[in-house]
Design a protein around this motif. Structure first.
Motif, short mmCIF file in Angstrom:
data_model
loop_
_atom_site.label_atom_id
_atom_site.label_comp_id
_atom_site.label_asym_id
_atom_site.label_seq_id
_atom_site.Cartn_x
_atom_site.Cartn_y
_atom_site.Cartn_z
N TYR A 41 1.67 -2.36 -7.60
CA TYR A 41 1.72 -3.29 -6.47
C TYR A 41 3.06 -4.02 -6.40
O TYR A 41 3.47 -4.47 -5.32
N SER B 232 -2.56 1.67 3.79
CA SER B 232 -1.78 0.82 2.90
C SER B 232 -0.54 1.53 2.40
O SER B 232 0.49 0.89 2.14
N GLY C 192 2.30 -5.72 1.11
CA GLY C 192 0.98 -5.98 0.56
C GLY C 192 0.15 -6.76 1.56
O GLY C 192 0.67 -7.27 2.55
N PRO C 193 -1.17 -6.87 1.33
CA PRO C 193 -2.04 -7.56 2.30
C PRO C 193 -1.71 -9.02 2.49
O PRO C 193 -1.98 -9.59 3.54
N ARG D 293 -7.65 -3.49 -2.47
CA ARG D 293 -6.25 -3.09 -2.37
C ARG D 293 -6.07 -1.59 -2.63
O ARG D 293 -5.10 -0.98 -2.16
N ASN E 25 -2.22 4.64 -5.37
CA ASN E 25 -3.04 3.69 -4.63
C ASN E 25 -4.46 4.20 -4.45
O ASN E 25 -5.43 3.46 -4.55
N PHE F 160 -1.89 -3.28 6.48
CA PHE F 160 -2.95 -3.94 5.73
C PHE F 160 -3.86 -4.81 6.60
O PHE F 160 -5.05 -4.89 6.35
#
Length: 539
Positions: free
Chosen positions: A474, A134, A159-160, A455, A446, A139
């Motif tokens: 984030y 990440s 981000g995912p 996450r 993270n 992701f």
């Protein structure tokens, strides 16, 4: 002592006949056996050190030689390895793979399928590798595209469920061990319905293109590495065999001086390094971001109370730890991030050593007769020194720390179980040394500072959760707005210092390595591990 560890006498006997041979193996003292050699799921520094020498990545660290024969790794620049080149177009990186790479011992050719399998596996498993992915903006599996057998396109995301990142996110992070390329054909042959990613098999077996393979393993005693034959890519091995010996409580200074051990990068106190240096043996130091950190379990008494936690920080004898336990090699660390990170704002500098202040805060909190467990790995002798110094200092303000020195494999498993809510044995305090490999706040935030979730928070032992920290991280971790990003991470550091709970920085230890007089080529890079392909006989 680790059960089954070879004694100094046994090791001396085993190498007597080979001492005069130029082709004798390189012998390294290690503190503990490995737990998992799965690139996506390493659980200790010993695991990661080993994986670094077993698996190749698409890119590799660029090194420059120092006057003393050691090599320093560039913090940002990477060079080709399994990928012979790449193109960058905004957030999209297209890797052009070498077409002459095969896995050992299967002989399977490495293709784009193996790269996509390895990276898909990396982002799919709830492990520390997923966290590192990440950081690189990886992701979900749909970010990886096979163009042809030797071309892979990767789109970095913010981000995912986010958008493509504004820039290619930290290509340099893909040099790290978690991005090792796995022989997908071999790995899939060991998959089961209950274990579709072959996790059980890959924890103890290798399916790689790396410079070495494990030719013999005697648990808790020795790991024998042999150079992969006919390897045309990457750094070439100068030693055909590397012997990694679990030395337990053997006298490593005597083993180095006796010619039995060639490389000792852990298991020595600062005093022992000084003794070797005084005896004329090479003792090399690198200013790597290896930082000693301490966390407190905020979900259990007595550390549910923020004032109590702050009191503890005023009672930590950091300079004494540096002078005594580390032999003067190191410096106090006022920043939760790496010292070279431009976002570092020295937020922890407020906690100078002040026992009166610590006692006053405990009185303010209404706490008396405070007792808790202090956990650490006893595989490293200086950890015992650190623990004793902390215990002695706390005793001066009426606090009792029960020392819980624990073998490396067991404590890493216990730490992981606590993080993943699988066991509630641990509480109190826990300290460990570790390096966060980028001069940037994203990796550590993270990994260890955000709340535990899909996450992030994969190594948040303290269980300290702050939704505001999560929100800032984030929102800005992959932002191109440098001013807003800097401000966000300054505010994160200030909140962490106020909380006094998680990943509290004690000392930048750097990395010290002692060697025999016959070798050179020690490497220092952001990750605190040995790279055996660069080690060679002195001229």
């Amino acid at each position: 002592m680790i059960q089954g560890a070879l004694t100094a006498a046994a090791m001396l006997f085993s190498l007597t006949a080979a001492q005069a041979q130029d082709d004798r193996p390189l012998v390294r003292a290690i503190a503990a056996d490995f737990n998992s050699i799965d690139p996506a799921d390493t659980r200790s520094e010993q695991d990661q050190d080993l994986v670094l020498n077993l698996y190749d990545k698409l890119v590799e660290v660029k090194f420059e030689e120092r006057p003393d024969g050691a090599l320093n790794g560039d913090a940002f620049e990477v060079i080709p390895n399994l990928a012979e080149s790449w193109d960058v177009d905004g957030p999209v990186v297209t890797f052009h793979l070498r077409d002459d790479v095969t896995f050992y011992p299967t002989g399977n050719p490495m293709t784009a399928d193996d790269v996509i399998y390895s990276f898909t596996r990396l982002v799919s498993l709830p492990t520390n590798g997923k966290n590192q992915a990440s950081v690189a903006g990886l992701f979900t599996p749909d970010q990886f595209e096979k163009i042809d057998d030797y071309t892979v396109r990767i789109t970095h995301m913010d981000g995912p469920e986010g958008n493509p990142a504004e820039v290619a996110v930290r290509l340099t992070s893909m040099k790290f061990l978690q991005f090792g390329i796995i022989d997908s054909v071999e790995a899939k042959s060991h998959a089961t319905e209950d274990d579709p990613w072959s996790r059980d098999w890959l924890q103890k077996n290798v399916a790689s293109t790396g410079p070495y393979y494990i030719s013999k393993h005697t648990p808790n005693q020795e790991i024998e590495l042999t150079a992969v034959p006919d390897r045309a890519w990457g750094p070439q091995s100068n030693f055909n065999k590397i012997l990694l010996r679990v030395t337990g409580d053997a006298d490593i200074v005597s083993l180095v001086r006796g010619g039995v051990v060639d490389y000792a990068g852990e298991g020595l106190t600062g005093r022992q390094y000084t003794a070797l240096e005084d005896a004329g043996y090479p003792v090399l130091f690198g200013e790597t971001p290896d930082i000693l950190r301490l966390s407190m379990a905020v979900d259990k008494e007595p550390f549910t109370n923020q004032t109590v936690r702050q009191a503890m920080l005023y009672a930590l004898p950091i300079q004494q730890i540096i002078d005594v336990a580390l032999g003067g090699r190191g410096a106090a660390s006022p920043c939760v991030y790496n010292p070279l990170d431009i976002t570092c704002n020295n937020s922890f500098a407020r906690y100078d050593y002040d026992l009166d202040k610590a006692a006053s805060l405990l009185e303010e909190a209404g706490v008396e007769d405070l007792t808790f467990d202090l956990w650490y790995s006893n595989a490293l002798p200086y950890n015992d020194d650190v623990a004793i110094l902390i215990k002695s200092s706390l005793a001066q303000i009426g606090v009792t720390a029960n020392l819980k020195g624990t073998p490396e494999v067991q404590i890493k498993s216990a730490v992981r179980d606590r993080i993943y809510r699988e066991n509630e044995t641990m509480g109190g305090m826990y300290f460990e040394g570790g390096a966060f490999w980028l001069a940037d706040p994203v990796t550590q935030t993270n990994c260890c500072l955000t709340s535990w979730s899909d996450r992030g928070g994969s190594w948040n032992w303290s269980r300290f959760d702050d939704p505001q920290i999560d929100e800032w991280h984030y929102a800005y971790r992959h932002s191109a707005d440098t001013e807003a990003r800097l401000d966000a991470y300054h505010k994160i550091q200030d909140r962490l210092a106020d909380a006094a709970a998680n990943q509290v920085p004690l000392a930048v230890m750097g990395r010290t390595v002692a060697t025999s007089k016959r070798i050179e080529g020690v490497t220092f890079s952001q990750e605190p591990y040995a790279r055996y392909t660069y080690l060679k006989l002195r001229d």
